[in-house]
Scaffold this motif. Structure first.
Motif, PDB file in Angstrom:
ATOM      1  N   PRO A  97       8.701   1.114   9.066  1.00  0.00           N
ATOM      2  CA  PRO A  97       7.419   1.838   9.111  1.00  0.00           C
ATOM      3  C   PRO A  97       7.091   2.364  10.503  1.00  0.00           C
ATOM      4  CG  PRO A  97       7.204  -0.175   7.827  1.00  0.00           C
ATOM      5  CD  PRO A  97       8.550  -0.231   8.485  1.00  0.00           C
ATOM      6  N   TRP A  98       7.426   1.582  11.550  1.00  0.00           N
ATOM      7  CA  TRP A  98       7.124   2.025  12.904  1.00  0.00           C
ATOM      8  C   TRP A  98       7.964   3.231  13.280  1.00  0.00           C
ATOM      9  CZ3 TRP A  98       2.729   0.222  14.260  1.00  0.00           C
ATOM     10  CH2 TRP A  98       2.332  -1.068  13.891  1.00  0.00           C
ATOM     11  N   LEU A  99       9.217   3.274  12.779  1.00  0.00           N
ATOM     12  CA  LEU A  99      10.074   4.435  13.042  1.00  0.00           C
ATOM     13  C   LEU A  99       9.517   5.681  12.364  1.00  0.00           C
ATOM     14  CD1 LEU A  99      13.655   2.874  12.691  1.00  0.00           C
ATOM     15  CD2 LEU A  99      12.497   3.599  14.787  1.00  0.00           C
ATOM     16  N   VAL A 100       8.993   5.502  11.159  1.00  0.00           N
ATOM     17  CA  VAL A 100       8.383   6.632  10.446  1.00  0.00           C
ATOM     18  C   VAL A 100       7.167   7.149  11.201  1.00  0.00           C
ATOM     19  CG1 VAL A 100       7.196   7.330   8.350  1.00  0.00           C
ATOM     20  CG2 VAL A 100       9.236   5.910   8.194  1.00  0.00           C
ATOM     21  N   LEU A 101       6.332   6.232  11.666  1.00  0.00           N
ATOM     22  CA  LEU A 101       5.152   6.625  12.429  1.00  0.00           C
ATOM     23  C   LEU A 101       5.538   7.357  13.715  1.00  0.00           C
ATOM     24  CD1 LEU A 101       2.874   3.466  12.047  1.00  0.00           C
ATOM     25  CD2 LEU A 101       2.510   5.716  11.030  1.00  0.00           C
ATOM     26  N   LYS A 137     -10.076  14.232   5.198  1.00  0.00           N
ATOM     27  CA  LYS A 137     -11.161  14.054   6.160  1.00  0.00           C
ATOM     28  C   LYS A 137     -11.529  12.592   6.380  1.00  0.00           C
ATOM     29  CE  LYS A 137     -13.315  18.458   4.856  1.00  0.00           C
ATOM     30  NZ  LYS A 137     -14.396  19.073   4.075  1.00  0.00           N
ATOM     31  N   VAL A 138     -11.453  11.798   5.327  1.00  0.00           N
ATOM     32  CA  VAL A 138     -12.049  10.461   5.385  1.00  0.00           C
ATOM     33  C   VAL A 138     -11.049   9.312   5.370  1.00  0.00           C
ATOM     34  CG1 VAL A 138     -13.622   8.878   4.184  1.00  0.00           C
ATOM     35  CG2 VAL A 138     -14.157  11.312   4.298  1.00  0.00           C
ATOM     36  N   MET A 139      -9.915   9.472   4.678  1.00  0.00           N
ATOM     37  CA  MET A 139      -9.113   8.290   4.384  1.00  0.00           C
ATOM     38  C   MET A 139      -7.666   8.343   4.859  1.00  0.00           C
ATOM     39  SD  MET A 139      -8.785   6.422   0.670  1.00  0.00           S
ATOM     40  CE  MET A 139      -8.016   4.812   0.532  1.00  0.00           C
ATOM     41  N   CYS A 140      -7.153   9.505   5.214  1.00  0.00           N
ATOM     42  CA  CYS A 140      -5.716   9.624   5.493  1.00  0.00           C
ATOM     43  C   CYS A 140      -5.361   9.114   6.893  1.00  0.00           C
ATOM     44  CB  CYS A 140      -5.261  11.067   5.341  1.00  0.00           C
ATOM     45  SG  CYS A 140      -3.492  11.275   5.655  1.00  0.00           S
ATOM     46  N   PRO A 141      -4.613   8.021   7.006  1.00  0.00           N
ATOM     47  CA  PRO A 141      -4.252   7.501   8.327  1.00  0.00           C
ATOM     48  C   PRO A 141      -3.186   8.345   9.017  1.00  0.00           C
ATOM     49  CG  PRO A 141      -3.220   6.189   6.616  1.00  0.00           C
ATOM     50  CD  PRO A 141      -4.128   7.159   5.917  1.00  0.00           C
ATOM     51  N   VAL A 142      -2.377   9.070   8.236  1.00  0.00           N
ATOM     52  CA  VAL A 142      -1.364   9.936   8.842  1.00  0.00           C
ATOM     53  C   VAL A 142      -2.043  11.076   9.600  1.00  0.00           C
ATOM     54  CG1 VAL A 142       0.605  11.451   8.421  1.00  0.00           C
ATOM     55  CG2 VAL A 142       0.356   9.351   7.095  1.00  0.00           C
TER      56      VAL A 142
END
Length: 215
Positions: free
Chosen positions: A2-6, A126-131
């Motif tokens: 996951p960290w590599l994806v981020l 706007k509100v929920m997407c962490p990406v």
């Protein structure tokens, strides 16, 4: 993993800002389609955009670091995007709805996101997407730019009214105010460019803009 994806997403953001949000994300595209459904439309208050940064900090970073990814509060375990793009297609393909029934929170959020998209443009983004929150700050320095020519602008505010992310495009027409895409909520979808009656909005690469200024 996951960290590599981020890290990869952040690297792409450093080159093009949130262009991925405006042109690649399937959830964004689906929300755009749903928002075309005839209905009364609403705008969220400006402060609502800050919620996704809390979602990133708490449910992605904080929970993963301090509690573990097995926690029900870890974002991936209730992510509506995964529900829409993974859980639901598998259930349809396999004719097995146990995966949907067994994830009531995730699938409930899928329904909430889809319904809210009809009334509020890109509400999930706007509100929920962490990406989106993760790559937002790259808008500040990415070489891709969306610029508003203040001299050509006629002040009609069509760009402000039509921006799917409620970016205040017009405030970037003053000298020294910076590119429209420097706004961390700008997804570089170029809707403002398409609707501008004066053709005052242009997309450009920073290096090209500097060369033009020098000549």
């Amino acid at each position: 993993g996951p960290w590599l994806v981020l890290a990869l997403v952040l690297g792409v953001g450093a080159l093009v800002g949130r262009l991925l949000c405006g042109w690649v994300c399937p959830m964004g595209f689906l929300q755009d389609l749903l928002h075309k459904v005839p209905s009364r439309k609403f705008r969220l208050p400006q402060w609502a955009a800050a919620i996704k940064y809390a979602v990133l900090a708490v449910t992605v970073v904080g929970v993963a670091w301090w509690v573990g990814v097995e926690s029900s509060f870890y974002y991936c375990n209730f992510c509506p995007t995964a529900g829409m793009q993974v859980v639901l297609p598998i259930a349809i393909a396999d004719h097995d709805w146990s995966g949907v029934v067994g994830r009531p929170v995730k699938m409930g959020l899928v329904v909430a996101v889809l319904v809210s998209a009809v009334f509020v443009s890109r509400s999930f983004c706007k509100v929920m997407c962490p990406v989106g929150a993760w790559v937002a700050l790259t808008n500040r320095f990415a070489p891709f730019r969306v610029k508003l020519d203040g001299a050509a602008c006629v002040g009609c505010r069509t760009c402000d009214a039509r921006c799917p992310m409620d970016v205040r495009v017009m405030r970037h027409r003053e000298p020294g105010s910076g590119a429209v895409s420097r706004d961390i909520e700008c997804i570089e979808c170029l809707t403002c460019q398409a609707v501008c009656p004066a053709s005052a909005i242009h997309a450009q690469v920073l290096s090209a803009a500097r060369k033009e200024g020098a000549t």
